[in-house]
Write a protein that holds these residues in place. Structure first.
Motif, PDB file in Angstrom:
ATOM      1  N   MET A  34      43.059  39.840  34.776  1.00 53.85           N
ATOM      2  CA  MET A  34      41.747  40.386  34.459  1.00 53.85           C
ATOM      3  C   MET A  34      40.767  39.946  35.542  1.00 53.85           C
ATOM      4  N   ALA A  35      39.794  40.784  35.815  1.00 57.18           N
ATOM      5  CA  ALA A  35      38.854  40.446  36.891  1.00 57.18           C
ATOM      6  C   ALA A  35      37.500  41.085  36.642  1.00 57.18           C
ATOM      7  N   TRP A  36      36.540  40.577  37.369  1.00 58.13           N
ATOM      8  CA  TRP A  36      35.189  41.149  37.407  1.00 58.13           C
ATOM      9  C   TRP A  36      34.871  41.541  38.856  1.00 58.13           C
ATOM     10  N   PHE A  37      34.336  42.719  38.997  1.00 54.42           N
ATOM     11  CA  PHE A  37      33.790  43.188  40.263  1.00 54.42           C
ATOM     12  C   PHE A  37      32.327  43.539  40.016  1.00 54.42           C
ATOM     13  N   ARG A  38      31.569  43.709  41.086  1.00 57.23           N
ATOM     14  CA  ARG A  38      30.180  44.129  40.946  1.00 57.23           C
ATOM     15  C   ARG A  38      29.805  45.090  42.068  1.00 57.23           C
ATOM     16  N   GLU A  46      32.456  45.020  44.948  1.00 59.61           N
ATOM     17  CA  GLU A  46      33.045  43.809  45.521  1.00 59.61           C
ATOM     18  C   GLU A  46      33.623  42.903  44.448  1.00 59.61           C
ATOM     19  N   PHE A  47      34.612  42.151  44.853  1.00 55.81           N
ATOM     20  CA  PHE A  47      35.278  41.201  43.974  1.00 55.81           C
ATOM     21  C   PHE A  47      34.347  40.055  43.611  1.00 55.81           C
ATOM     22  N   VAL A  48      34.399  39.647  42.356  1.00 55.21           N
ATOM     23  CA  VAL A  48      33.605  38.500  41.886  1.00 55.21           C
ATOM     24  C   VAL A  48      34.525  37.365  41.436  1.00 55.21           C
ATOM     25  N   ALA A  49      35.416  37.663  40.485  1.00 59.82           N
ATOM     26  CA  ALA A  49      36.298  36.618  39.960  1.00 59.82           C
ATOM     27  C   ALA A  49      37.500  37.260  39.292  1.00 59.82           C
ATOM     28  N   ALA A  50      38.601  36.527  39.249  1.00 60.70           N
ATOM     29  CA  ALA A  50      39.815  37.015  38.603  1.00 60.70           C
ATOM     30  C   ALA A  50      40.509  35.869  37.899  1.00 60.70           C
ATOM     31  N   GLY A  52      44.356  34.847  35.888  1.00 60.66           N
ATOM     32  CA  GLY A  52      45.731  35.262  35.667  1.00 60.66           C
ATOM     33  C   GLY A  52      46.212  35.028  34.263  1.00 60.66           C
ATOM     34  N   TRP A  53      47.504  35.083  34.117  1.00 62.14           N
ATOM     35  CA  TRP A  53      48.185  34.963  32.839  1.00 62.14           C
ATOM     36  C   TRP A  53      47.764  33.714  32.086  1.00 62.14           C
ATOM     37  N   SER A  54      47.271  33.920  30.890  1.00 62.35           N
ATOM     38  CA  SER A  54      46.842  32.828  30.006  1.00 62.35           C
ATOM     39  C   SER A  54      45.845  31.882  30.670  1.00 62.35           C
ATOM     40  N   GLY A  55      45.119  32.387  31.619  1.00 62.54           N
ATOM     41  CA  GLY A  55      44.100  31.569  32.269  1.00 62.54           C
ATOM     42  C   GLY A  55      44.635  30.477  33.158  1.00 62.54           C
ATOM     43  N   GLY A  56      45.902  30.582  33.551  1.00 67.50           N
ATOM     44  CA  GLY A  56      46.508  29.527  34.345  1.00 67.50           C
ATOM     45  C   GLY A  56      46.011  29.449  35.767  1.00 67.50           C
ATOM     46  N   SER A  57      45.451  30.529  36.262  1.00 63.98           N
ATOM     47  CA  SER A  57      44.928  30.509  37.627  1.00 63.98           C
ATOM     48  C   SER A  57      43.710  31.399  37.686  1.00 63.98           C
ATOM     49  N   ALA A  58      42.826  31.091  38.611  1.00 59.06           N
ATOM     50  CA  ALA A  58      41.606  31.880  38.765  1.00 59.06           C
ATOM     51  C   ALA A  58      41.152  31.827  40.208  1.00 59.06           C
ATOM     52  N   ASP A  59      40.378  32.812  40.598  1.00 61.70           N
ATOM     53  CA  ASP A  59      39.838  32.853  41.951  1.00 61.70           C
ATOM     54  C   ASP A  59      38.430  33.426  41.881  1.00 61.70           C
ATOM     55  N   TYR A  60      37.614  33.019  42.833  1.00 60.97           N
ATOM     56  CA  TYR A  60      36.220  33.436  42.859  1.00 60.97           C
ATOM     57  C   TYR A  60      35.823  33.851  44.272  1.00 60.97           C
ATOM     58  N   ALA A  61      34.901  34.771  44.356  1.00 65.20           N
ATOM     59  CA  ALA A  61      34.285  35.082  45.637  1.00 65.20           C
ATOM     60  C   ALA A  61      33.483  33.864  46.093  1.00 65.20           C
ATOM     61  N   ASP A  62      33.428  33.656  47.385  1.00 67.14           N
ATOM     62  CA  ASP A  62      32.699  32.506  47.912  1.00 67.14           C
ATOM     63  C   ASP A  62      31.242  32.503  47.447  1.00 67.14           C
ATOM     64  N   SER A  63      30.677  33.676  47.287  1.00 65.08           N
ATOM     65  CA  SER A  63      29.260  33.785  46.934  1.00 65.08           C
ATOM     66  C   SER A  63      28.957  33.296  45.516  1.00 65.08           C
ATOM     67  N   VAL A  64      29.988  33.171  44.665  1.00 67.06           N
ATOM     68  CA  VAL A  64      29.742  32.763  43.272  1.00 67.06           C
ATOM     69  C   VAL A  64      30.441  31.455  42.911  1.00 67.06           C
ATOM     70  N   GLY A 101      50.340  42.470  36.230  1.00 68.46           N
ATOM     71  CA  GLY A 101      50.811  41.578  37.273  1.00 68.46           C
ATOM     72  C   GLY A 101      49.768  40.576  37.701  1.00 68.46           C
ATOM     73  N   ARG A 102      50.007  39.989  38.848  1.00 69.77           N
ATOM     74  CA  ARG A 102      49.166  38.918  39.346  1.00 69.77           C
ATOM     75  C   ARG A 102      47.789  39.429  39.755  1.00 69.77           C
ATOM     76  N   TRP A 103      46.781  38.579  39.675  1.00 64.10           N
ATOM     77  CA  TRP A 103      45.429  39.001  40.048  1.00 64.10           C
ATOM     78  C   TRP A 103      45.356  39.285  41.546  1.00 64.10           C
TER      79      TRP A 103
END
Length: 123
Positions: A34-38, A46-50, A52-64, A101-103
């Motif tokens: 699951m992810a958020w774009f804006r 643009e990508f904001v945050a994503a 993964g499965w059961s919240g085990g991994s996440a990634d963020y744009a540098d700006s946020v 699948g994977r974010w």
């Protein structure tokens, strides 16, 4: 098919906080990313945050990074974006999206999109 509905947008002063929510229904699985774009007026989405499965991994744009937190509740089929220390440049329509699948940080990788929710940050 997956349906995504965002909520929680609004008008906030700089330095304030907002919490966006996305309710998913249909063929949604806890293994979906699951992810958020804006998208701000006149700019590309643009990508904001994503997350993964059961919240085990996440990634963020540098700006946020350090200001926004993405989370998910697979029992409720929801994903949230806690936005703190908001800046005027965070003003945009925020979209929830999902993929099997994977974010990914690439918009084209996502299969389903919500209608978006407006976030406006005043200076």
């Amino acid at each position: 098919q997956v349906q995504l509905v965002e909520s929680g947008g609004g008008l906030v002063q700089a330095g304030g906080s907002l919490r966006l929510s996305c309710a998913a229904s249909g063929r949604i699985f806890s293994s979906d990313a699951m992810a958020w774009f804006r998208q701000a007026p006149g700019t590309e989405r643009e990508f904001v945050a994503a997350i993964g499965w059961s919240g085990g991994s996440a990634d963020y744009a540098d700006s946020v990074k350090g200001r926004f937190i993405i989370s998910r509740d697979d029992t409720e089929n929801t994903v949230c974006l806690q936005m703190n220390s908001l800046k005027p440049e965070d003003t945009a329509v925020y979209y929830c999206t999902s993929r099997n699948g994977r974010w990914s940080t690439r918009m084209a990788a996502y299969h389903y999109w919500g209608q978006g929710t407006q976030v406006t940050v005043s200076s």
